[in-house]
Design a protein around this motif. Structure first.
Motif, PDB file in Angstrom:
ATOM      1  N   ILE A  15       0.841  -1.202   0.000  1.00 55.74           N
ATOM      2  CA  ILE A  15       0.000   0.000   0.000  1.00 55.74           C
ATOM      3  C   ILE A  15       0.875   1.250   0.000  1.00 55.74           C
ATOM      4  CG2 ILE A  15      -1.627   1.360   1.382  1.00 55.74           C
ATOM      5  CD1 ILE A  15      -2.896  -1.324   2.256  1.00 55.74           C
ATOM      6  N   GLU A  16       1.918   1.245   0.825  1.00 55.76           N
ATOM      7  CA  GLU A  16       2.857   2.366   0.845  1.00 55.76           C
ATOM      8  C   GLU A  16       3.449   2.586  -0.554  1.00 55.76           C
ATOM      9  OE1 GLU A  16       7.296   3.442   2.633  1.00 55.76           O
ATOM     10  OE2 GLU A  16       6.260   1.632   3.302  1.00 55.76           O
ATOM     11  N   ALA A  17       3.771   1.504  -1.234  1.00 54.78           N
ATOM     12  CA  ALA A  17       4.399   1.598  -2.553  1.00 54.78           C
ATOM     13  C   ALA A  17       3.443   2.161  -3.600  1.00 54.78           C
ATOM     14  CB  ALA A  17       4.934   0.232  -2.977  1.00 54.78           C
ATOM     15  N   VAL A  18       2.187   1.709  -3.617  1.00 53.75           N
ATOM     16  CA  VAL A  18       1.253   2.214  -4.634  1.00 53.75           C
ATOM     17  C   VAL A  18       0.919   3.684  -4.397  1.00 53.75           C
ATOM     18  CG1 VAL A  18       0.243  -0.056  -5.142  1.00 53.75           C
ATOM     19  CG2 VAL A  18      -0.890   1.438  -3.487  1.00 53.75           C
ATOM     20  N   LEU A  19       0.844   4.089  -3.132  1.00 54.15           N
ATOM     21  CA  LEU A  19       0.562   5.500  -2.843  1.00 54.15           C
ATOM     22  C   LEU A  19       1.734   6.385  -3.273  1.00 54.15           C
ATOM     23  CD1 LEU A  19      -1.148   5.204   0.657  1.00 54.15           C
ATOM     24  CD2 LEU A  19      -2.252   5.698  -1.522  1.00 54.15           C
ATOM     25  N   GLU A 103      -8.828   6.432 -15.784  1.00 52.12           N
ATOM     26  CA  GLU A 103      -9.007   5.009 -15.475  1.00 52.12           C
ATOM     27  C   GLU A 103      -7.704   4.219 -15.635  1.00 52.12           C
ATOM     28  OE1 GLU A 103     -12.269   3.665 -17.863  1.00 52.12           O
ATOM     29  OE2 GLU A 103     -13.716   4.925 -16.815  1.00 52.12           O
ATOM     30  N   PHE A 104      -6.724   4.582 -14.851  1.00 46.93           N
ATOM     31  CA  PHE A 104      -5.450   3.867 -14.837  1.00 46.93           C
ATOM     32  C   PHE A 104      -5.086   3.558 -13.387  1.00 46.93           C
ATOM     33  CE2 PHE A 104      -4.817   8.442 -15.065  1.00 46.93           C
ATOM     34  CZ  PHE A 104      -4.016   8.690 -13.960  1.00 46.93           C
ATOM     35  N   THR A 105      -4.248   2.555 -13.199  1.00 47.06           N
ATOM     36  CA  THR A 105      -3.987   2.067 -11.845  1.00 47.06           C
ATOM     37  C   THR A 105      -2.515   1.715 -11.648  1.00 47.06           C
ATOM     38  OG1 THR A 105      -4.468  -0.214 -12.500  1.00 47.06           O
ATOM     39  CG2 THR A 105      -6.308   1.074 -11.607  1.00 47.06           C
ATOM     40  N   VAL A 106      -2.173   1.546 -10.381  1.00 45.57           N
ATOM     41  CA  VAL A 106      -0.906   0.944  -9.976  1.00 45.57           C
ATOM     42  C   VAL A 106      -1.246  -0.404  -9.360  1.00 45.57           C
ATOM     43  CG1 VAL A 106       1.190   1.221  -8.611  1.00 45.57           C
ATOM     44  CG2 VAL A 106      -0.044   3.257  -9.417  1.00 45.57           C
ATOM     45  N   ASN A 107      -0.617  -1.466  -9.849  1.00 48.11           N
ATOM     46  CA  ASN A 107      -0.943  -2.829  -9.402  1.00 48.11           C
ATOM     47  C   ASN A 107       0.260  -3.493  -8.735  1.00 48.11           C
ATOM     48  OD1 ASN A 107      -3.226  -2.320 -10.963  1.00 48.11           O
ATOM     49  ND2 ASN A 107      -2.593  -3.657 -12.636  1.00 48.11           N
ATOM     50  N   ILE A 108       0.062  -4.036  -7.537  1.00 49.46           N
ATOM     51  CA  ILE A 108       1.096  -4.826  -6.875  1.00 49.46           C
ATOM     52  C   ILE A 108       0.460  -6.085  -6.297  1.00 49.46           C
ATOM     53  CG2 ILE A 108       2.806  -4.942  -5.025  1.00 49.46           C
ATOM     54  CD1 ILE A 108       3.232  -1.972  -5.264  1.00 49.46           C
ATOM     55  N   GLY A 119      -3.196  -8.611  -3.015  1.00 42.60           N
ATOM     56  CA  GLY A 119      -3.147  -7.640  -4.101  1.00 42.60           C
ATOM     57  C   GLY A 119      -3.543  -6.258  -3.636  1.00 42.60           C
ATOM     58  N   VAL A 120      -2.913  -5.247  -4.227  1.00 48.08           N
ATOM     59  CA  VAL A 120      -3.236  -3.846  -3.958  1.00 48.08           C
ATOM     60  C   VAL A 120      -3.336  -3.125  -5.300  1.00 48.08           C
ATOM     61  CG1 VAL A 120      -2.534  -1.717  -2.823  1.00 48.08           C
ATOM     62  CG2 VAL A 120      -1.969  -3.908  -1.776  1.00 48.08           C
ATOM     63  N   ILE A 121      -4.412  -2.393  -5.495  1.00 47.69           N
ATOM     64  CA  ILE A 121      -4.642  -1.631  -6.723  1.00 47.69           C
ATOM     65  C   ILE A 121      -5.035  -0.216  -6.343  1.00 47.69           C
ATOM     66  CG2 ILE A 121      -6.157  -1.348  -8.731  1.00 47.69           C
ATOM     67  CD1 ILE A 121      -6.377  -4.393  -8.865  1.00 47.69           C
ATOM     68  N   PHE A 122      -4.321   0.766  -6.894  1.00 44.40           N
ATOM     69  CA  PHE A 122      -4.601   2.167  -6.603  1.00 44.40           C
ATOM     70  C   PHE A 122      -4.859   2.910  -7.900  1.00 44.40           C
ATOM     71  CE2 PHE A 122      -2.744   6.493  -5.299  1.00 44.40           C
ATOM     72  CZ  PHE A 122      -3.955   6.920  -4.759  1.00 44.40           C
ATOM     73  N   ALA A 123      -5.991   3.614  -7.941  1.00 44.76           N
ATOM     74  CA  ALA A 123      -6.328   4.482  -9.069  1.00 44.76           C
ATOM     75  C   ALA A 123      -6.109   5.925  -8.610  1.00 44.76           C
ATOM     76  CB  ALA A 123      -7.769   4.255  -9.506  1.00 44.76           C
ATOM     77  N   ALA A 232      -2.750  -8.619  -9.269  1.00 45.38           N
ATOM     78  CA  ALA A 232      -3.288  -7.922  -8.100  1.00 45.38           C
ATOM     79  C   ALA A 232      -4.810  -8.038  -8.035  1.00 45.38           C
ATOM     80  CB  ALA A 232      -2.861  -6.459  -8.114  1.00 45.38           C
ATOM     81  N   GLY A 233      -5.468  -7.839  -9.180  1.00 50.79           N
ATOM     82  CA  GLY A 233      -6.922  -7.980  -9.218  1.00 50.79           C
ATOM     83  C   GLY A 233      -7.369  -9.397  -8.936  1.00 50.79           C
ATOM     84  N   HIS A 234      -6.591 -10.368  -9.418  1.00 46.33           N
ATOM     85  CA  HIS A 234      -6.875 -11.779  -9.147  1.00 46.33           C
ATOM     86  C   HIS A 234      -6.852 -12.034  -7.645  1.00 46.33           C
ATOM     87  CE1 HIS A 234      -5.882 -16.229 -10.364  1.00 46.33           C
ATOM     88  NE2 HIS A 234      -6.762 -16.162  -9.390  1.00 46.33           N
TER      89      HIS A 234
END
Length: 270
Positions: A15-19, A103-108, A119-123, A232-234
């Motif tokens: 979460i820290e990384a996607v933010l 509508e784009f994201t960061v996925n980890i 999984g973590v997804i940030f838009a 991540a979504g999976h």
């Protein structure tokens, strides 16, 4: 095998990384930027590259190897004995980023033995964060900004879960990759469900999130994707009890394969 305590700690790091990546991306998004193209003709921006640097700086502290779209891919011979790894897309939906439709994201994702655990997804343009892991058996959504703290994320998180609409069957599709196979899938659903079918267009990994949170009932993907697009979504779908199945099979997608290209797949709220 990770313990629940270890997974939750790694989830906080993700979460820290996607933010952090989101902050870099939004700064670039709000000004003019150049677009280059890779060998496969997919677009590339400085946001993809700088977000990748920021994410890797944070994830490398875990000593867990990383598969990222924007890093040089190691040959399978070097990866095949990895018990676990991070799978990262620093900017999923670069086409949406270029179009500036938000509508784009960061996925980890964290993967163990080929299966997504967390999984973590940030838009960042929508200020929406999704996350989940198989130990909690829950998924969450938070309304947050790129610079927010983990405490803010926790305070703004609400559980998500699949849910059905009794009158309409909602199918989410890609803004960029609708094709004949997908349209055939929709026609078959009409016969199977006897319900009205609504098509919801969405970019990036947000399509998986819509099914996980109950805003859609199915996401068929009969066009090419890579592991970092989906992992991540999976994981979030698995956390809320959904399966991301290979086309014409009950088997789920696997990760850290020799070929990082995914087979066609679908996730449905059955």
């Amino acid at each position: 095998m990770f313990s629940k305590k270890e997974i939750l700690k790694l989830q906080d790091i993700a979460i820290e990384a996607v933010l952090a990546a989101g902050s870099v991306i939004i700064e670039i998004y709000n000004k003019d930027f150049k677009v280059a193209f890779k060998e496969d003709e997919s677009p590339l921006t400085i946001a993809d590259q700088e977000a990748n640097v920021k994410i890797e700086q944070i994830l490398k502290k875990t000593l867990i190897p990383i598969i990222s779209e924007e890093s040089r891919q190691l040959p399978y011979e070097a990866r095949k004995d990895w018990q676990c790894c991070w799978i990262v897309d620093p900017l999923d939906g670069t086409k949406e980023f270029i179009k500036k439709n938000d509508e784009f994201t960061v996925n980890i994702a964290l993967v163990e033995d080929g299966k997504p655990l967390m999984g973590v997804i940030f838009a960042p343009a929508l200020n929406e964060l999704y996350y989940g892991n198989v130990f909690d058996s829950k998924g969450y959504k938070a309304k947050v900004n790129s610079g927010d703290s983990l405490e803010t994320v926790r305070n703004n998180s609400v559980p998500i879960a699949p849910k059905k609409d009794q009158e309409v069957y909602r199918v989410v599709g890609s803004r960029s990759h609708m094709n004949d196979d997908t349209l055939l899938f929709v026609d078959q659903l009409k016969e199977k469900t006897n319900q009205k079918i609504d098509i919801i267009s969405k970019g990036s990994s947000l399509k998986l999130c819509l099914v996980a949170e109950g805003s859609a009932d199915a996401y068929p993907r009969f066009a090419p994707t890579m592991e970092w697009d989906i992992a991540a979504g999976h994981a979030i779908c698995n956390a809320v009890g959904l399966k991301v199945r290979q086309q014409n099979s009950d088997g789920e997608l696997q990760y850290n394969k020799e070929n990082l290209l995914n087979p066609y797949f679908s996730v449905t709220n059955d």
